[in-house]
Design a protein around this motif. Sequence first.
Motif, mmCIF file in Angstrom:
data_model
loop_
_atom_site.group_PDB
_atom_site.id
_atom_site.type_symbol
_atom_site.label_atom_id
_atom_site.label_comp_id
_atom_site.label_asym_id
_atom_site.label_seq_id
_atom_site.Cartn_x
_atom_site.Cartn_y
_atom_site.Cartn_z
ATOM 1 N N ASP A 1 0.835 -1.207 0.000
ATOM 2 C CA ASP A 1 0.000 0.000 0.000
ATOM 3 C C ASP A 1 0.869 1.256 0.000
ATOM 4 O OD1 ASP A 1 -2.298 -1.510 -0.022
ATOM 5 O OD2 ASP A 1 -2.694 -1.316 2.127
ATOM 6 N N ASP A 2 1.927 1.240 0.810
ATOM 7 C CA ASP A 2 2.845 2.381 0.840
ATOM 8 C C ASP A 2 3.507 2.578 -0.515
ATOM 9 O OD1 ASP A 2 2.232 2.841 3.487
ATOM 10 O OD2 ASP A 2 4.071 1.926 4.275
ATOM 11 N N LEU A 3 3.920 1.471 -1.135
ATOM 12 C CA LEU A 3 4.553 1.566 -2.452
ATOM 13 C C LEU A 3 3.573 2.075 -3.500
ATOM 14 C CD1 LEU A 3 6.717 -1.679 -2.531
ATOM 15 C CD2 LEU A 3 7.530 0.678 -2.365
ATOM 16 N N LYS A 4 2.331 1.610 -3.432
ATOM 17 C CA LYS A 4 1.321 2.103 -4.376
ATOM 18 C C LYS A 4 1.100 3.599 -4.201
ATOM 19 C CE LYS A 4 -1.314 -2.160 -5.067
ATOM 20 N NZ LYS A 4 -2.590 -2.858 -4.803
ATOM 21 N N ALA A 5 1.063 4.055 -2.958
ATOM 22 C CA ALA A 5 0.887 5.487 -2.696
ATOM 23 C C ALA A 5 2.083 6.272 -3.222
ATOM 24 C CB ALA A 5 0.697 5.732 -1.193
ATOM 25 N N ARG A 6 3.287 5.746 -3.006
ATOM 26 C CA ARG A 6 4.496 6.427 -3.489
ATOM 27 C C ARG A 6 4.524 6.465 -5.007
ATOM 28 N NH1 ARG A 6 7.597 10.402 -3.532
ATOM 29 N NH2 ARG A 6 9.781 9.993 -3.903
ATOM 30 N N ILE A 7 4.114 5.368 -5.643
ATOM 31 C CA ILE A 7 4.049 5.336 -7.105
ATOM 32 C C ILE A 7 3.070 6.392 -7.613
ATOM 33 C CG2 ILE A 7 3.230 3.950 -9.061
ATOM 34 C CD1 ILE A 7 4.504 1.517 -7.630
ATOM 35 N N ALA A 8 1.929 6.507 -6.948
ATOM 36 C CA ALA A 8 0.939 7.517 -7.338
ATOM 37 C C ALA A 8 1.520 8.924 -7.203
ATOM 38 C CB ALA A 8 -0.327 7.374 -6.499
ATOM 39 N N GLU A 9 2.272 9.173 -6.114
ATOM 40 C CA GLU A 9 2.917 10.479 -5.925
ATOM 41 C C GLU A 9 3.912 10.754 -7.049
ATOM 42 O OE1 GLU A 9 4.849 10.651 -2.129
ATOM 43 O OE2 GLU A 9 3.003 10.234 -1.037
ATOM 44 N N LEU A 10 4.743 9.757 -7.351
ATOM 45 C CA LEU A 10 5.751 9.929 -8.396
ATOM 46 C C LEU A 10 5.109 10.135 -9.765
ATOM 47 C CD1 LEU A 10 8.380 7.268 -7.284
ATOM 48 C CD2 LEU A 10 8.593 9.758 -7.135
ATOM 49 N N GLU A 11 4.023 9.416 -10.033
ATOM 50 C CA GLU A 11 3.326 9.601 -11.304
ATOM 51 C C GLU A 11 2.728 11.002 -11.396
ATOM 52 O OE1 GLU A 11 0.646 6.260 -11.341
ATOM 53 O OE2 GLU A 11 2.073 5.018 -12.463
ATOM 54 N N ASP B 1 3.684 13.711 -14.158
ATOM 55 C CA ASP B 1 2.669 14.357 -14.991
ATOM 56 C C ASP B 1 2.767 15.876 -14.904
ATOM 57 O OD1 ASP B 1 1.855 11.822 -15.679
ATOM 58 O OD2 ASP B 1 0.073 11.831 -14.393
ATOM 59 N N ALA B 2 3.017 16.386 -13.700
ATOM 60 C CA ALA B 2 3.176 17.835 -13.525
ATOM 61 C C ALA B 2 4.410 18.322 -14.268
ATOM 62 C CB ALA B 2 3.271 18.180 -12.040
ATOM 63 N N TRP B 3 5.514 17.577 -14.156
ATOM 64 C CA TRP B 3 6.736 17.949 -14.864
ATOM 65 C C TRP B 3 6.507 17.929 -16.370
ATOM 66 C CZ3 TRP B 3 9.602 15.585 -18.616
ATOM 67 C CH2 TRP B 3 10.813 16.176 -18.921
ATOM 68 N N PHE B 4 5.845 16.893 -16.872
ATOM 69 C CA PHE B 4 5.614 16.781 -18.312
ATOM 70 C C PHE B 4 4.727 17.914 -18.805
ATOM 71 C CE2 PHE B 4 3.648 14.959 -22.144
ATOM 72 C CZ PHE B 4 4.806 14.708 -22.861
ATOM 73 N N SER B 5 3.736 18.277 -18.001
ATOM 74 C CA SER B 5 2.857 19.384 -18.360
ATOM 75 C C SER B 5 3.665 20.686 -18.457
ATOM 76 C CB SER B 5 1.749 19.527 -17.332
ATOM 77 O OG SER B 5 0.934 20.621 -17.626
ATOM 78 N N THR B 6 4.535 20.911 -17.474
ATOM 79 C CA THR B 6 5.391 22.097 -17.494
ATOM 80 C C THR B 6 6.330 22.059 -18.697
ATOM 81 O OG1 THR B 6 5.319 22.231 -15.092
ATOM 82 C CG2 THR B 6 7.110 23.397 -16.174
ATOM 83 N N TYR B 7 6.901 20.887 -18.965
ATOM 84 C CA TYR B 7 7.793 20.719 -20.114
ATOM 85 C C TYR B 7 7.063 21.039 -21.420
ATOM 86 C CZ TYR B 7 10.085 18.275 -23.943
ATOM 87 O OH TYR B 7 10.640 17.966 -25.157
ATOM 88 N N GLN B 8 5.851 20.509 -21.571
ATOM 89 C CA GLN B 8 5.108 20.769 -22.813
ATOM 90 C C GLN B 8 4.776 22.250 -22.953
ATOM 91 O OE1 GLN B 8 1.861 17.950 -23.527
ATOM 92 N NE2 GLN B 8 3.376 17.114 -24.927
ATOM 93 N N ASN B 9 4.425 22.887 -21.850
ATOM 94 C CA ASN B 9 4.131 24.317 -21.878
ATOM 95 C C ASN B 9 5.370 25.109 -22.302
ATOM 96 O OD1 ASN B 9 3.021 26.827 -21.538
ATOM 97 N ND2 ASN B 9 2.949 26.731 -19.314
#
Length: 90
Positions: free
Chosen positions: A38-48, A52-60
């Motif tokens: 569960d902790d790993l799933k939560a961490r994966i969700a945070e990293l994703e 996604d935020a980084w990619f959005s900034t990169y595309q902008n």
Amino acid sequence: MKKDTVIITRAEYAHLNKAANAAVEHACELFKAAWLVDDLKARIAELEAERDAWFSTYQNLKERTDNYNFLLYKTREQEKEIYRLVEKIN
């Protein structure tokens, strides 16, 4: 009335007790593993989400850079045209 009583030796009792303790320890390990999952799933969700935020900034930024490069190209074209017209006038 008949009583259902089982008589076991101390060695059998010790063996059953050891097996029961091992089963409880194994169950605890499974619970810990589930929590880790569960902790790993939560961490994966945070990293994703961070990805996604980084990619959005990169595309902008890429879009803005592409627009800037296009505007720079058009400005240079216009500058060349102005110099050409100035040469014709002179």
